[in-house]
Design an enzyme around this catalytic site. Structure first.
Site, PDB file in Angstrom:
ATOM      1  N   LYS A  44     -35.275  66.440   5.320  1.00  0.00           N
ATOM      2  CA  LYS A  44     -34.866  67.811   5.059  1.00  0.00           C
ATOM      3  C   LYS A  44     -35.804  68.546   4.100  1.00  0.00           C
ATOM      4  O   LYS A  44     -35.724  69.763   3.983  1.00  0.00           O
ATOM      5  CB  LYS A  44     -33.429  67.853   4.546  1.00  0.00           C
TER       6      LYS A  44
HETATM    7  C1  LIG Z   1     -29.156  61.893   6.381  1.00  0.00           C
HETATM    8  C2  LIG Z   1     -29.327  62.920   7.437  1.00  0.00           C
HETATM    9  N1  LIG Z   1     -29.503  62.522   8.702  1.00  0.00           N
HETATM   10  C3  LIG Z   1     -29.657  63.389   9.706  1.00  0.00           C
HETATM   11  C4  LIG Z   1     -29.640  64.750   9.496  1.00  0.00           C
HETATM   12  C5  LIG Z   1     -29.775  65.681  10.679  1.00  0.00           C
HETATM   13  O1  LIG Z   1     -30.956  66.444  10.688  1.00  0.00           O
HETATM   14  P1  LIG Z   1     -30.967  67.874  11.329  1.00  0.00           P
HETATM   15  O2  LIG Z   1     -30.123  68.774  10.460  1.00  0.00           O
HETATM   16  O3  LIG Z   1     -32.382  68.310  11.353  1.00  0.00           O
HETATM   17  O4  LIG Z   1     -30.366  67.792  12.700  1.00  0.00           O
HETATM   18  C6  LIG Z   1     -29.440  65.227   8.195  1.00  0.00           C
HETATM   19  C7  LIG Z   1     -29.335  66.670   7.946  1.00  0.00           C
HETATM   20  O5  LIG Z   1     -28.884  67.158   6.941  1.00  0.00           O
HETATM   21  C8  LIG Z   1     -29.285  64.287   7.144  1.00  0.00           C
HETATM   22  O6  LIG Z   1     -29.083  64.682   5.871  1.00  0.00           O
END
Ligand SMILES: Cc1ncc(COP(=O)(O)O)c(C=O)c1O
Length: 470
Positions: A44
Site C-alpha cells: 500500500k
Molecule cells: C494486507 C493487505 N492485503 C491485501 C490488500 C488488498 O490490496 P488492494 O487494496 O490493492 O486490493 C490490502 C489493502 O489494504 C492489505 O492491507
C-alpha cells in the site's frame, strides 16, 4: 545496491523470489512479489504515495494540509510515512480489529489514530467512512484520500508493479495471482500484464471464501486486507471504483484456515514471514499451479509481512481461541466435548413463525437458539459478528420480537480450547450462561456454563473460582 535521496524514492522495485520448498511437487515456476520490502512494510506504500502526489498536483492537498483516510492499516501506514516526510498532518480512522502492531506503527509515524467501530453499514452516519468524510469536511485544509474510489490507486500498479513483474520474469509470467481489497493492486497490475502480453497472462483474484467478490455471503473473515465484506443490514453493496472486474479472469476462493496454514508453512519452509492476505494469495496460487505445466510461471503478490500478525495467525493461543487448527492439538477434554449444535433465528423474524419452524425441526423449549442479523442465504455457520446473542425456543413463545428475548453471550471459545484455558476457567455467570463455540472462526455450536462448571452451578457453589470438571 540502489541509492535513494529520500525514503519515498525507495517505494516499489520490490524483488521477485522463487519458492522452492513450499512449491515442491508443482510443475510451474512459482515466484512471490515481496511487497513487504516497501519502506512501510506493504504494497500500500505505492498507492499511498501515488494518491498523495495526485492530490498535490490537482490542488486537493496543499502545504501544511491534513491527510484523512479510513483504512484497515496498511494504506494508513503508507500515507503516514509519506505525510511525515512531506510535513502533512495525518488522521487515520480504523477499526478495533486492525492489528495492534499496525496501530502502533501508525502512531510511531506521528499519525493520529481514531479507533471506531468497523461493524457498521457503510451508509450509516457512524460508519468509519462517514466519520472520516465528516472529519475531512469539518477540518480546514483536509483532504479525504478515498483509496476505494481513487484512480491514482490502480494507476500506480499499472505504472510500476506490472512493469516490474514483466521485466523481472523477462516476459515469462503466465499467471498473476493477487488478493482484492480495494482492487487497486490487481486492477492496475493485471491490466498492464494483460496488455503487454497481448492477453496471454491470466489474472486470478485470490479471495476469502466469504468475500462478496468471489460469490461469498459477505460475512466477516479473519484475514485483514483481502476481500469484500458486507454488513448484514447495509442498504446496498457498493464496490470500489478502484476495482476493474473486467481484468480478472477468475477468482479462487480460499478458506481462512487454508490461508493461515499457507503463511505458517511459508515461514517454516522458505524463511519468508508474510501476512494473512499473502496466505490467501499463496493458497490460490498453489491451487492454480496444480493444473499448469513446466512452461508456466506463476507470480503471487504478497502484500505485507507477517510481523504485523505475530499476535494472530502466528500465535498458537489466538488460533486455539478462535477454533483454528494450530501445530499442536490440545490434550485432554476441550470446549468441543461439551458443545451442542444450535439452530438460528433471524432478528427480524416473527417469533411465532420461528417457534413453528423450530418445533418442526424437533427442538424443544429449553433448546438454545442463536439470534442473528439477516443475511441473504441461510447462515449455517455464522461469523460471531453476525450474531446478536442467544435465546431459547421457550422464550420466543409468545414474544413480540426476537430481539426482546435475546441475551448476551459469554466468551467465545475455540473448539480445541482445553478446559484448563483461562477463557474457560474465568468465565463467570455474570458474563452469560451460554458461550458460542468456534470452529475455524465460525460459530458451530454453544456450550452451557453449567456444563463446564457443574459444581459451581449448584446453589451455594462458587461462580467462577472452581476448576472446570472434565
Ligand atoms: C494486507 C493487505 N492485503 C491485501 C490488500 C488488498 O490490496 P488492494 O487494496 O490493492 O486490493 C490490502 C489493502 O489494504 C492489505 O492491507
Amino acid at each position: 545496491m540502489a541509492r535513494y535521496e529520500s525514503v519515498l524514492d525507495a517505494i516499489g522495485a520490490t524483488p521477485l523470489i522463487r519458492l522452492t520448498r513450499a512449491a515442491e511437487g508443482l510443475r510451474p515456476r512459482v515466484y512471490v512479489k515481496a511487497e513487504w520490502q516497501n519502506p512501510g512494510g506493504s504494497v500500500k506504500d505505492r498507492a499511498a504515495l501515488s494518491m498523495i502526489r495526485r492530490a498535490e498536483a490537482d490542488g486537493s492537498l496543499r502545504p501544511g494540509g491534513t491527510v484523512v483516510e479510513v483504512t484497515s492499516g496498511n494504506t494508513g501506514i503508507g500515507l503516514a510515512l509519506a505525510a511525515a516526510h512531506l510535513g502533512y498532518r495525518m488522521v487515520v480512522f480504523t477499526g478495533s480489529q486492525t492489528s495492534r502492531e499496525k496501530r502502533d506503527q501508525l502512531a510511531a509515524y506521528g499519525a493520529e489514530v481514531r479507533l471506531v467501530d468497523a461493524f457498521v453499514p457503510r451508509d450509516h452516519p457512524d460508519s468509519m467512512r462517514s466519520q472520516g468524510l465528516r472529519f475531512a469536511a469539518e477540518t480546514p485544509g483536509a483532504w479525504f484520500v478515498d483509496q476505494y474510489d481513487n484512480p491514482a490507486n490502480p494507476a500506480t500498479h499499472y505504472a510500476t508493479t506490472g512493469p516490474e513483474i514483466w521485466a523481472d520474469t523477462a516476459g515469462a509470467v503466465t499467471h498473476f495471482v493477487a488478493t482484492v481489497g480495494t482492487g487497486g493492486t490487481i486492477s492496475g497490475t493485471g491490466r498492464y500484464l494483460r496488455e503487454v502480453s497481448g492477453g496471454r497472462v491470466r489474472v486470478i483474484g485470490a479471495d476469502p471464501v466469504t468475500s462478496v467478490y468471489s460469490g461469498g455471503d459477505g460475512s466477516q473473515k479473519y484475514i485483514e486486507g483481502a476481500g469484500h465484506f458486507l454488513h448484514p443490514e447495509a442498504a446496498a453493496d457498493v464496490w470500489p471504483l478502484a476495482l476493474d472486474s473486467g481484468v480478472i479472469d477468475r477468482y479462487v476462493a480460499v478458506e481462512d484456515q487454508d490461508a493461515i496454514d499457507a503463511v505458517r508453512r511459508l515461514a517454516r519452509t522458505e524463511g519468508i514471514l508474510a501476512g494473512g492476505s499473502s496466505g490467501v494469495a499463496l493458497a490460490a496460487a498453489f491451487r492454480v499451479a496444480e493444473h499448469l505445466t513446466e512452461d508456466d510461471t506463476v507470480v503471487a503478490l504478497l502484500p505485507d509481512s507477517g510481523r504485523a500478525y505475530l499476535s494472530t495467525y502466528f500465535n498458537d493461543g489466538w488460533l486455539a481461541a478462535n477454533g483454528f487448527r494450530g501445530p499442536a492439538p490440545a490434550q485432554g477434554p476441550t470446549a468441543a466435548d461439551h458443545a451442542t449444535a444450535a439452530p438460528l433465528v433471524e432478528r427480524h423474524e416473527d417469533p411465532a413463525e420461528a417457534v413453528r419452524r423450530l418445533e418442526a425441526e424437533g427442538f424443544g423449549d429449553d433448546d438454545v437458539v442463536l439470534a442473528a442479523y439477516r443475511r441473504s442465504g441461510r447462515l449455517l455457520a455464522p461469523h460471531h459478528s453476525d450474531l446478536i446473542g442467544w435465546t431459547t425456543l421457550g422464550r420466543l413463545r409468545g414474544a413480540v420480537t426476537v430481539t426482546g428475548t435475546v441475551r448476551p453471550f459469554g466468551p467465545r471459545l475455540g473448539i480445541g480450547l482445553p478446559l484448563s484455558d483461562r477463557a474457560v476457567t474465568a468465565w463467570s455467570r455474570a458474563e452469560g450462561e451460554i458461550a458460542p463455540v468456534l470452529d475455524r472462526g465460525r460459530v458451530t455450536g454453544t456450550v452451557l456454563w453449567r456444563a463446564l462448571h457443574p459444581i459451581a452451578a449448584q446453589p451455594g457453589g462458587e461462580p467462577s473460582e472452581k476448576p472446570p470438571l472434565a
